[in-house]
Scaffold this motif. Structure first.
Motif, short mmCIF file in Angstrom:
data_model
loop_
_atom_site.label_atom_id
_atom_site.label_comp_id
_atom_site.label_asym_id
_atom_site.label_seq_id
_atom_site.Cartn_x
_atom_site.Cartn_y
_atom_site.Cartn_z
N VAL A 152 3.24 5.57 6.79
CA VAL A 152 2.76 4.52 5.90
C VAL A 152 3.89 3.55 5.58
O VAL A 152 3.65 2.39 5.25
CB VAL A 152 2.18 5.14 4.61
CG1 VAL A 152 1.76 4.07 3.62
CG2 VAL A 152 1.00 6.04 4.93
N GLY A 153 5.10 4.01 5.70
CA GLY A 153 6.26 3.19 5.36
C GLY A 153 7.17 3.95 4.42
O GLY A 153 6.73 4.45 3.37
N ASN A 154 8.44 4.07 4.78
CA ASN A 154 9.37 4.84 3.96
C ASN A 154 9.58 4.21 2.59
O ASN A 154 9.81 4.92 1.60
CB ASN A 154 10.70 4.98 4.68
CG ASN A 154 10.58 5.86 5.92
OD1 ASN A 154 9.79 6.79 5.97
ND2 ASN A 154 11.38 5.55 6.94
N ASP A 155 9.49 2.88 2.49
CA ASP A 155 9.65 2.22 1.19
C ASP A 155 8.53 2.64 0.24
O ASP A 155 8.76 2.81 -0.96
CB ASP A 155 9.65 0.70 1.36
CG ASP A 155 10.91 0.19 2.05
OD1 ASP A 155 11.90 0.93 2.09
OD2 ASP A 155 10.89 -0.94 2.55
N PHE A 156 7.32 2.79 0.78
CA PHE A 156 6.21 3.22 -0.05
C PHE A 156 6.44 4.64 -0.56
O PHE A 156 6.23 4.94 -1.74
CB PHE A 156 4.90 3.14 0.74
CG PHE A 156 3.70 3.64 -0.02
CD1 PHE A 156 3.08 2.85 -0.97
CD2 PHE A 156 3.21 4.91 0.21
CE1 PHE A 156 1.98 3.30 -1.68
CE2 PHE A 156 2.10 5.38 -0.49
CZ PHE A 156 1.48 4.57 -1.43
N TYR A 157 6.88 5.53 0.32
CA TYR A 157 7.13 6.90 -0.10
C TYR A 157 8.27 6.98 -1.11
O TYR A 157 8.25 7.81 -2.03
CB TYR A 157 7.41 7.78 1.11
CG TYR A 157 6.17 8.31 1.75
CD1 TYR A 157 5.48 9.39 1.22
CD2 TYR A 157 5.66 7.74 2.91
CE1 TYR A 157 4.32 9.88 1.79
CE2 TYR A 157 4.50 8.22 3.51
CZ TYR A 157 3.84 9.30 2.94
OH TYR A 157 2.69 9.77 3.51
N GLU A 158 9.28 6.15 -0.98
CA GLU A 158 10.36 6.13 -1.97
C GLU A 158 9.83 5.76 -3.34
O GLU A 158 10.23 6.32 -4.37
CB GLU A 158 11.44 5.13 -1.55
CG GLU A 158 12.37 5.61 -0.46
CD GLU A 158 13.45 4.59 -0.15
OE1 GLU A 158 13.21 3.38 -0.39
OE2 GLU A 158 14.52 4.99 0.32
N LEU A 159 8.89 4.82 -3.36
CA LEU A 159 8.30 4.38 -4.62
C LEU A 159 7.53 5.52 -5.29
O LEU A 159 7.62 5.72 -6.50
CB LEU A 159 7.37 3.19 -4.34
CG LEU A 159 6.67 2.49 -5.48
CD1 LEU A 159 6.43 1.03 -5.12
CD2 LEU A 159 5.33 3.16 -5.78
N VAL A 160 6.78 6.29 -4.50
CA VAL A 160 5.96 7.36 -5.05
C VAL A 160 6.79 8.61 -5.36
O VAL A 160 6.66 9.21 -6.44
CB VAL A 160 4.81 7.72 -4.08
CG1 VAL A 160 4.01 8.92 -4.59
CG2 VAL A 160 3.90 6.52 -3.87
N LEU A 161 7.62 9.03 -4.42
CA LEU A 161 8.29 10.33 -4.51
C LEU A 161 9.59 10.28 -5.30
O LEU A 161 10.06 11.32 -5.77
CB LEU A 161 8.59 10.86 -3.11
CG LEU A 161 7.39 11.02 -2.17
CD1 LEU A 161 7.85 11.55 -0.82
CD2 LEU A 161 6.34 11.93 -2.78
N GLY A 162 10.18 9.10 -5.43
CA GLY A 162 11.45 9.00 -6.13
C GLY A 162 12.62 9.37 -5.23
O GLY A 162 12.45 9.62 -4.03
N PRO A 163 13.82 9.43 -5.78
CA PRO A 163 15.03 9.62 -4.97
C PRO A 163 15.05 10.93 -4.18
O PRO A 163 15.72 11.02 -3.15
CB PRO A 163 16.15 9.60 -6.01
CG PRO A 163 15.59 8.87 -7.18
CD PRO A 163 14.13 9.19 -7.20
#
Length: 430
Positions: A152-163
């Protein structure tokens, strides 16, 4: 007159045979339902056409994803109120047939059809997966399913999952703790259960963005091979490995677990991956992991489980999750998982339920998504962002209501007759 909401409420209650626990706001601005209750917003007649062509969960989800339905109020409260009408009615085929024969039900359907207007079925939102179901869990179909969800996009997962970039149940010491601490504690819990020692080799099956591999190498001095079917995950994980200076101890591969041939390993972690294996392939999955372990080696299998059905032959894959979230994913009761692992030769030594922990984790993910809602839609699409918000919130409620659970199963490849290789008091991780 603005009267669509009262008419709609009356027809839906006639159809369901139960009062609606939420208010309805219709496309003409009218409202009807319990005062002060959360509001289900029916933005257009197309929402009704979706529900009439696909009654039940899938029609509702299509309307939600397309933006034809919305919620004004707390999402969890609304889903909790609707759960009794959508997921927990317990209708079987006989009940549904009897309902269709009921003249009041037929009259309600005709009334809804008149309100819905011109009647060609709206096309499903583009986020829905359409696929033939003949060849489940081949290497090709698994790669396509994983790509749908994880690329889906790593930036999207960073937003949801956090650091932490850990996409599985965290391990909370307190509901007020931070998500990053809880995910670190989960990774450490797995390492302690596996009894990792410096110099050992660990295989991390379904390694995601590399968090487990990095933690095990950095904190426990092991060499790690992480395998994933997602190219985006592998690219991200390799970058993290390089930035931490652990390239000599961590290798990230885009590889199917069935194709790993460089065993034996001292330990194997499989965290949130086995849900993708499928019932027909599960025994082979267990046998493959058994083959890759040294005698005395440990497996930590962290996996979501569903409640068993009285008649398992009637179990159907969740249509929303299968169509929009995890194509071809399958959940099994924890007893089935334990049985399959033991059939493969493992001795199961410990089973720990983390059900409440996953509910807390999902609520934190939803909060992260909602806090960055505009950016989330930009990074994916409005429809995909709505899919994720609904799926994570509904899953949190499912864990809280004990409709599903999650378990860490610790198993060992026994090194000889009667020997387990385990200490007398094995729960040293507590």
């Amino acid at each position: 007159m603005a009267d669509a909401a009262p008419r709609l409420k009356s027809l839906v209650e006639q159809l369901l045979g139960d009062p609606l626990p939420v208010r309805i706001r219709a496309w003409d601005g009218s409202e009807a339902g319990p005062p002060g209750a959360p509001v289900l917003v029916v933005r257009n007649r197309r929402a009704l056409r979706r529900l009439l062509w696909k009654p039940g969960e899938l029609g509702l989800v299509r309307a939600w994803v397309a933006g034809d339905l919305g919620i004004d109020g707390d999402l969890y409260s609304t889903l909790g109120l609707l759960a009794g009408l959508i997921w927990e009615r317990g209708d079987d085929a006989r009940t549904l047939v009897q309902a269709v024969r009921d003249p009041d039900v037929r009259a309600a359907v005709r009334g809804l059809a008149r309100m819905a207007g011109p009647f060609p079925p709206p096309p499903p939102p583009p986020e829905e997966v359409r696929k033939a179901r003949r060849h489940l869990h081949t290497r090709r179909s698994d790669k396509q399913a994983i790509s749908h969800h994880y690329d889906v996009g790593n930036d999207f997962y960073e937003l949801v999952l956090g650091p932490s970039m850990v996409y599985s149940c965290a391990y909370w010491s307190s509901p007020d703790g931070t998500l990053e601490d809880a995910q670190r504690d989960k990774l450490e819990l797995v390492c302690r259960k596996l009894d990792l020692k410096p110099g050992q080799r660990l295989l991390d099956v379904g390694c995601g963005w590399g968090s487990m591999a990095l933690h095990a190498a950095r904190e426990h001095g092991v060499s790690v091979v992480g395998v994933t079917l997602s190219q985006e995950q592998a690219t991200y994980a390799r970058k993290r490995v390089a930035e931490e200076g652990l390239a000599d101890r961590v290798e990230i591969r885009v590889q199917d677990y069935r194709d790993v041939g460089d065993g034996p390993y001292d330990a194997i972690s499989s965290i949130g991956m086995a849900e993708h294996v499928g019932a027909q392939r599960y025994l082979q999955y267990a046998c493959d992991l058994y083959r890759l372990l040294k005698p005395g080696g440990r497996l930590l299998n962290h996996q979501i489980a569903r409640r068993p059905q009285r008649d398992e032959t009637t179990y159907n894959v969740d249509t929303f999750i299968d169509a929009y979230v995890f194509p071809d994913g399958e959940l099994a009761p924890v007893g089935t998982t334990v049985t399959q692992l033991e059939r493969a030769g493992f001795e199961v030594r410990d089973v720990e339920s983390l059900r409440e922990h996953y509910a807390l984790t999902l609520r934190r993910w939803v909060a992260g998504l909602e806090a960055e809602w505009a950016r989330a839609q930009q990074l994916t699409s409005p429809g995909r962002a709505r899919v994720w918000r609904l799926y994570m919130a509904a899953s949190a409620l499912a864990f809280e209501r004990n409709r599903i659970g999650v378990n860490q199963v610790l198993a060992v490849r026994t090194p000889g007759p009667g020997a387990s290789g385990m200490p007398l008091r094995a729960r040293t991780w507590n």
